[in-house]
Design a protein around this motif. Sequence first.
Motif, PDB file in Angstrom:
ATOM      1  N   LEU A 118     -22.921 -39.112   9.582  1.00 10.27           N
ATOM      2  CA  LEU A 118     -22.329 -37.786   9.460  1.00 10.27           C
ATOM      3  C   LEU A 118     -23.393 -36.702   9.344  1.00 10.27           C
ATOM      4  O   LEU A 118     -23.229 -35.591   9.862  1.00 10.27           O
ATOM      5  CB  LEU A 118     -21.400 -37.740   8.248  1.00 10.27           C
ATOM      6  N   ALA A 119     -24.504 -37.023   8.656  1.00  5.39           N
ATOM      7  CA  ALA A 119     -25.599 -36.062   8.536  1.00  5.39           C
ATOM      8  C   ALA A 119     -26.226 -35.782   9.898  1.00  5.39           C
ATOM      9  O   ALA A 119     -26.617 -34.638  10.197  1.00  5.39           O
ATOM     10  CB  ALA A 119     -26.651 -36.585   7.563  1.00  5.39           C
ATOM     11  N   LYS A 120     -26.312 -36.794  10.736  1.00  2.43           N
ATOM     12  CA  LYS A 120     -26.855 -36.598  12.083  1.00  2.43           C
ATOM     13  C   LYS A 120     -25.944 -35.682  12.903  1.00  2.43           C
ATOM     14  O   LYS A 120     -26.434 -34.796  13.617  1.00  2.43           O
ATOM     15  CB  LYS A 120     -27.038 -37.951  12.780  1.00  2.43           C
ATOM     16  N   THR A 121     -24.647 -35.911  12.800  1.00  4.43           N
ATOM     17  CA  THR A 121     -23.714 -35.055  13.529  1.00  4.43           C
ATOM     18  C   THR A 121     -23.801 -33.612  13.052  1.00  4.43           C
ATOM     19  O   THR A 121     -23.833 -32.671  13.858  1.00  4.43           O
ATOM     20  CB  THR A 121     -22.275 -35.572  13.356  1.00  4.43           C
ATOM     21  N   LEU A 170     -24.957 -30.390  15.218  1.00  2.00           N
ATOM     22  CA  LEU A 170     -24.038 -29.259  15.346  1.00  2.00           C
ATOM     23  C   LEU A 170     -24.750 -27.938  15.080  1.00  2.00           C
ATOM     24  O   LEU A 170     -24.627 -26.973  15.838  1.00  2.00           O
ATOM     25  CB  LEU A 170     -22.872 -29.421  14.369  1.00  2.00           C
ATOM     26  N   ILE A 171     -25.513 -27.909  13.980  1.00  2.00           N
ATOM     27  CA  ILE A 171     -26.211 -26.674  13.606  1.00  2.00           C
ATOM     28  C   ILE A 171     -27.311 -26.350  14.608  1.00  2.00           C
ATOM     29  O   ILE A 171     -27.463 -25.201  15.048  1.00  2.00           O
ATOM     30  CB  ILE A 171     -26.785 -26.807  12.185  1.00  2.00           C
ATOM     31  N   ALA A 172     -28.101 -27.366  15.001  1.00  3.59           N
ATOM     32  CA  ALA A 172     -29.200 -27.134  15.941  1.00  3.59           C
ATOM     33  C   ALA A 172     -28.679 -26.646  17.292  1.00  3.59           C
ATOM     34  O   ALA A 172     -29.248 -25.719  17.887  1.00  3.59           O
ATOM     35  CB  ALA A 172     -30.011 -28.415  16.112  1.00  3.59           C
ATOM     36  N   LEU A 219     -37.118 -29.588  21.230  1.00  8.70           N
ATOM     37  CA  LEU A 219     -36.751 -28.854  20.017  1.00  8.70           C
ATOM     38  C   LEU A 219     -35.660 -29.576  19.238  1.00  8.70           C
ATOM     39  O   LEU A 219     -35.723 -29.703  18.015  1.00  8.70           O
ATOM     40  CB  LEU A 219     -36.272 -27.453  20.392  1.00  8.70           C
ATOM     41  N   LEU A 220     -34.647 -30.060  19.944  1.00 15.17           N
ATOM     42  CA  LEU A 220     -33.522 -30.716  19.275  1.00 15.17           C
ATOM     43  C   LEU A 220     -33.936 -32.042  18.647  1.00 15.17           C
ATOM     44  O   LEU A 220     -33.557 -32.350  17.515  1.00 15.17           O
ATOM     45  CB  LEU A 220     -32.382 -30.941  20.279  1.00 15.17           C
ATOM     46  N   VAL A 221     -34.730 -32.835  19.370  1.00 16.65           N
ATOM     47  CA  VAL A 221     -35.171 -34.127  18.828  1.00 16.65           C
ATOM     48  C   VAL A 221     -36.072 -33.921  17.624  1.00 16.65           C
ATOM     49  O   VAL A 221     -35.971 -34.645  16.621  1.00 16.65           O
ATOM     50  CB  VAL A 221     -35.896 -34.953  19.911  1.00 16.65           C
ATOM     51  N   ALA A 222     -36.948 -32.902  17.693  1.00 17.08           N
ATOM     52  CA  ALA A 222     -37.883 -32.669  16.589  1.00 17.08           C
ATOM     53  C   ALA A 222     -37.164 -32.309  15.300  1.00 17.08           C
ATOM     54  O   ALA A 222     -37.648 -32.603  14.209  1.00 17.08           O
ATOM     55  CB  ALA A 222     -38.862 -31.556  16.971  1.00 17.08           C
ATOM     56  N   GLY A 223     -35.998 -31.676  15.403  1.00 17.36           N
ATOM     57  CA  GLY A 223     -35.283 -31.266  14.200  1.00 17.36           C
ATOM     58  C   GLY A 223     -34.055 -32.103  13.912  1.00 17.36           C
ATOM     59  O   GLY A 223     -33.189 -31.683  13.157  1.00 17.36           O
ATOM     60  N   TYR A 224     -33.981 -33.287  14.511  1.00 22.35           N
ATOM     61  CA  TYR A 224     -32.753 -34.082  14.411  1.00 22.35           C
ATOM     62  C   TYR A 224     -32.841 -35.167  13.341  1.00 22.35           C
ATOM     63  O   TYR A 224     -32.283 -35.030  12.249  1.00 22.35           O
ATOM     64  CB  TYR A 224     -32.458 -34.694  15.780  1.00 22.35           C
ATOM     65  N   ALA A 225     -33.565 -36.240  13.606  1.00 26.36           N
ATOM     66  CA  ALA A 225     -33.562 -37.403  12.703  1.00 26.36           C
ATOM     67  C   ALA A 225     -34.162 -37.075  11.337  1.00 26.36           C
ATOM     68  O   ALA A 225     -33.632 -37.495  10.303  1.00 26.36           O
ATOM     69  CB  ALA A 225     -34.313 -38.563  13.351  1.00 26.36           C
ATOM     70  N   VAL A 248     -34.282 -34.309   9.579  1.00 25.79           N
ATOM     71  CA  VAL A 248     -33.377 -33.546   8.715  1.00 25.79           C
ATOM     72  C   VAL A 248     -32.237 -34.436   8.233  1.00 25.79           C
ATOM     73  O   VAL A 248     -31.850 -34.398   7.057  1.00 25.79           O
ATOM     74  CB  VAL A 248     -32.822 -32.321   9.469  1.00 25.79           C
ATOM     75  N   ALA A 249     -31.691 -35.243   9.134  1.00 20.95           N
ATOM     76  CA  ALA A 249     -30.583 -36.126   8.753  1.00 20.95           C
ATOM     77  C   ALA A 249     -31.023 -37.141   7.707  1.00 20.95           C
ATOM     78  O   ALA A 249     -30.280 -37.444   6.766  1.00 20.95           O
ATOM     79  CB  ALA A 249     -30.040 -36.834   9.988  1.00 20.95           C
TER      80      ALA A 249
END
Length: 270
Positions: free
Chosen positions: A122-125, A129-131, A233-239, A241-242
């Motif tokens: 859920l944190a990944k989703t 969503l925010i990114a 950008l999306l991958v760098a801020g994805y895992a 943060v989750a």
Amino acid sequence: MKKYSQEIFKTKIFGEKTAVICGPNGNKFLFSNERKIFTGFLPHSKQKLFLSSKLEPAAASPVSPLQVVAAVAADDVKEVIRTPGFFKPEALSSYLGMIDSISQQHLKTHWEGKDELKVYPLAKTLTLLIACRIFLGMENPDRIARLVRYFDDVTLGLHSIMVNFPGTNFYRASKAADAIRRELMAVVRERRAAMVGGGRAMKQDILSHMIVVSDPIGKGMGEAEIADKMMGLLVAGYANVAVTISFFMKFVGESPDIYNKILSGNDFVT
């Protein structure tokens, strides 16, 4: 470190020749001399996954997607992004309302009323969503949810040996990166069409900026190049943060005193 040296040694990581510099002094020396006596680069696995546009004749920019991420953090993107207002630290306050709204809706839909749930998925989703909203202006939750599985495969493949054979992590990451790129290129085409029609001409996000920005000779970026950079950008801020959100939930759940203080809204010092 036990085998070679406590300070510095050579080895190979995922097939890449690597010098490992240890300790705070070594790290300070390394990062204080970046772009002076050290030059950052992407391992070949990341180049293969992220830099599809480099294989095309139309590509001209020498900046990789993860270098863009680092440059944004350093407030120095130079040719590709010239620090527009929405990248500056003070602009974060303008995102807080949107982030809070998305988070509240996500909690209400997926968390409330559940006796048990798995935080990390859920944190990944939520993170994606925010990114996607901030970087792409993408608001379709179903479209974003389809990307989560692909980002999981890419994240795993970033840190694997570059063996592009069915069944390997890198093979799955390559297929996932292609799927993400196709989706992002479709988003770029939709945004360009909307901007031409005047629907989103004034939208202030990273995607809009990448579409209109050009190099010193007036050449803009193609769809594949923009998709590569957006994926970086999306991958760098994805895992990361989750993972942070998940561990936060774990540690707060194991510390009732801290949980109660957070719940009550009282200030406290950790």
